[in-house]
Design a protein around this motif. Structure first.
Motif, short mmCIF file in Angstrom:
data_model
loop_
_atom_site.label_atom_id
_atom_site.label_comp_id
_atom_site.label_asym_id
_atom_site.label_seq_id
_atom_site.Cartn_x
_atom_site.Cartn_y
_atom_site.Cartn_z
N LEU A 315 0.84 -1.21 0.00
CA LEU A 315 0.00 0.00 0.00
C LEU A 315 0.87 1.25 0.00
CD1 LEU A 315 -2.92 -0.84 2.45
CD2 LEU A 315 -3.18 0.08 0.14
N HIS A 316 1.92 1.24 0.80
CA HIS A 316 2.85 2.37 0.85
C HIS A 316 3.42 2.66 -0.54
CE1 HIS A 316 6.77 4.34 1.51
NE2 HIS A 316 6.22 4.87 2.59
N ASP A 317 3.82 1.61 -1.25
CA ASP A 317 4.40 1.79 -2.59
C ASP A 317 3.37 2.28 -3.59
OD1 ASP A 317 6.72 0.88 -1.47
OD2 ASP A 317 6.59 -1.14 -2.32
N GLU A 318 2.11 1.94 -3.36
CA GLU A 318 1.05 2.30 -4.31
C GLU A 318 0.64 3.77 -4.16
OE1 GLU A 318 -1.50 0.97 -7.41
OE2 GLU A 318 0.05 -0.15 -6.35
N LEU A 319 0.82 4.31 -2.97
CA LEU A 319 0.32 5.66 -2.67
C LEU A 319 1.42 6.71 -2.83
CD1 LEU A 319 -1.87 4.76 0.45
CD2 LEU A 319 -2.67 5.31 -1.84
N HIS A 320 1.81 6.93 -4.08
CA HIS A 320 2.94 7.83 -4.36
C HIS A 320 2.66 9.26 -3.92
CE1 HIS A 320 4.49 4.50 -6.70
NE2 HIS A 320 3.38 4.47 -7.40
N ASP A 321 1.45 9.75 -4.09
CA ASP A 321 1.13 11.16 -3.86
C ASP A 321 0.34 11.39 -2.58
OD1 ASP A 321 2.31 11.78 -6.36
OD2 ASP A 321 0.45 11.19 -7.38
N PHE A 322 0.56 10.51 -1.58
CA PHE A 322 -0.18 10.60 -0.33
C PHE A 322 0.80 10.62 0.84
CE2 PHE A 322 -3.11 8.93 -3.39
CZ PHE A 322 -4.38 9.31 -2.99
N PRO A 323 1.44 11.75 1.12
CA PRO A 323 2.48 11.77 2.17
C PRO A 323 1.97 11.39 3.56
CG PRO A 323 1.97 14.01 1.40
CD PRO A 323 1.32 13.06 0.44
N ARG A 324 0.77 11.86 3.95
CA ARG A 324 0.27 11.49 5.28
C ARG A 324 -0.04 10.01 5.35
NH1 ARG A 324 -4.27 13.15 7.63
NH2 ARG A 324 -5.28 14.07 5.82
N ALA A 325 -0.61 9.46 4.27
CA ALA A 325 -0.92 8.03 4.25
C ALA A 325 0.35 7.20 4.28
CB ALA A 325 -1.74 7.70 3.00
N ARG A 326 1.37 7.64 3.56
CA ARG A 326 2.63 6.89 3.56
C ARG A 326 3.27 6.90 4.95
NH1 ARG A 326 5.10 5.93 -1.60
NH2 ARG A 326 7.17 6.37 -0.79
N HIS A 327 3.15 8.02 5.66
CA HIS A 327 3.67 8.07 7.03
C HIS A 327 2.91 7.08 7.92
CE1 HIS A 327 5.03 9.55 10.91
NE2 HIS A 327 3.76 9.71 11.26
N LEU A 328 1.59 7.07 7.81
CA LEU A 328 0.79 6.14 8.61
C LEU A 328 1.17 4.70 8.30
CD1 LEU A 328 -2.70 7.86 8.22
CD2 LEU A 328 -1.44 7.60 10.37
N LEU A 329 1.35 4.39 7.03
CA LEU A 329 1.69 3.02 6.63
C LEU A 329 3.09 2.64 7.10
CD1 LEU A 329 0.08 3.21 3.12
CD2 LEU A 329 -0.57 1.57 4.89
N ALA A 330 4.03 3.60 7.07
CA ALA A 330 5.38 3.31 7.56
C ALA A 330 5.34 3.01 9.05
CB ALA A 330 6.30 4.50 7.28
N GLU A 331 4.57 3.79 9.82
CA GLU A 331 4.46 3.53 11.25
C GLU A 331 3.74 2.20 11.50
OE1 GLU A 331 5.71 5.36 13.85
OE2 GLU A 331 6.80 6.37 12.23
N GLY A 332 2.73 1.92 10.69
CA GLY A 332 2.03 0.66 10.82
C GLY A 332 2.94 -0.53 10.54
#
Length: 339
Positions: A315-332
């Motif tokens: 999901l992190h790799d798929e969401l290129h233009d979603f910085p807040r989502a990528r942060h959430l996924l990295a923490e997850g």
């Protein structure tokens, strides 16, 4: 008459064995012996139901057994309140589950505690659409609305509902685990009050500690980045991309049956639901707590937590233009790796 662990265990044994009549006979017998109806609801049925949820999460009980136990508890609640039949001596309160929320028993317990304390209660049940709730408020004019939310994935709808209630001049008391164990999401969404338990909520209303006039609805400034809106809009496309990539990154999936593929898609959708809620409320802990809980749940069923971490990385790799989502996924992902 005080409640002992043995009493709760006896009730749990009956609901777990699908012994509806035995469970009802037990609580009515305790009522006849002098146990207050409120204590039966909050000190017997409520803790037993929490244990039901724990047993399901631990893999000891099936979904069917958990659903059956909950259905019996709903009947036991009805038997208690029918036997007592309190007459209203106070003004009107509307109690409802927020739109999309089907876990109605905790909210039902609040409604019955309020009835026992003399309130005229309109209990509207599970999954009440916001516009229909507002129509009801116009028709009945209650002093307050108590809204239950058990899952944080319902928070965007809960926010819309409580804002609409406040707009027509009715203060909102929020409750349920979906608003956070400490009520932090209720505060963030602008509720007029929050209570961790049914008796605490009843105390707030009794003491008149909700505002006479509703406070303005909360402003969630982070929503201006439109990540939440875009994620919800592109959700199907994003999940399809992850499902397409999974067999390459996780070769055993190539041999999955259709049922296993469907289960995987459902699990991804569940992750997406919590991710969108965390984006809406802008709370990292909401998402990491969900990830940790999911890993514990899967571990109890013999599924390694690395499968969750892999899904989060995709999901992190798929969401290129979603910085807040990528942060959430990295923490997850960190939470999943440490589970």
């Amino acid at each position: 008459m005080s409640v002992t662990v043995d009493v709760v265990d006896a009730y749990l044994e009956r609901v777990g064995a699908a012994d509806e009549f035995g469970a009802i006979d037990l609580v009515l017998g305790l009522l006849d012996d002098g146990m207050p109806a409120e204590s039966l609801l909050l000190d017997v049925i409520a803790p037993a139901q929490r244990r039901v949820g724990e047993l399901w999460a631990a893999g000891a009980w099936s979904v069917a057994r958990e659903h059956g136990a909950t259905a019996i508890s709903e009947r036991a609640v009805a038997a208690i309140t029918t036997a007592v039949r309190p007459r209203p001596t106070r003004s009107r309160i509307t109690v409802a589950c927020t739109d999309g929320e089907y876990h109605a028993l905790p909210t039902r317990l609040l409604a019955e505690v309020l009835r026992l304390r003399g309130w005229h209660v309109d209990f509207l049940g599970a999954n009440v659409p916001g516009p229909h709730l507002i129509t009801h408020l116009h028709q009945t004019g209650p002093d307050a609305v108590a809204i239950g939310c058990a899952l944080p994935t319902r928070l965007p709808r809960a926010h819309a509902t409580l804002t609409a209630c406040q707009a027509v001049g009715i203060p909102v008391l929020a409750g349920g685990s979906g608003f956070g164990a400490d009520g932090r999401f209720a505060v963030k969404l602008g509720a007029d009050g929050w209570a961790p338990t049914a008796n605490a909520a009843a105390d707030l209303l009794e003491d008149g500690r909700l505002p006479s006039f509703p406070t303005p609805g909360a402003t969630l400034a982070h929503l201006a980045d439109e990540e939440y809106t875009l994620f919800v809009k592109r959700r199907g496309e994003i999940l399809a991309g992850v499902m397409a990539e999974l067999p390459r990154r996780f070769p055993p999936m190539r041999d999955y049956t259709q049922a296993q593929v469907d289960h995987t898609a459902d699990d991804l959708a569940h992750i997406a639901d919590f991710l969108s809620a965390a984006l809406y409320i802008d709370d990292t802990r909401l998402f990491t707590d969900f990830v940790t809980w999911t890993c514990d749940l899967l571990h109890a069923r013999g599924v390694p937590s690395r499968s969750v971490a892999l899904a989060l990385r995709l999901l992190h790799d798929e969401l290129h233009d979603f910085p807040r989502a990528r942060h959430l996924l990295a923490e997850g992902t960190l939470a999943a790796d440490g589970a």
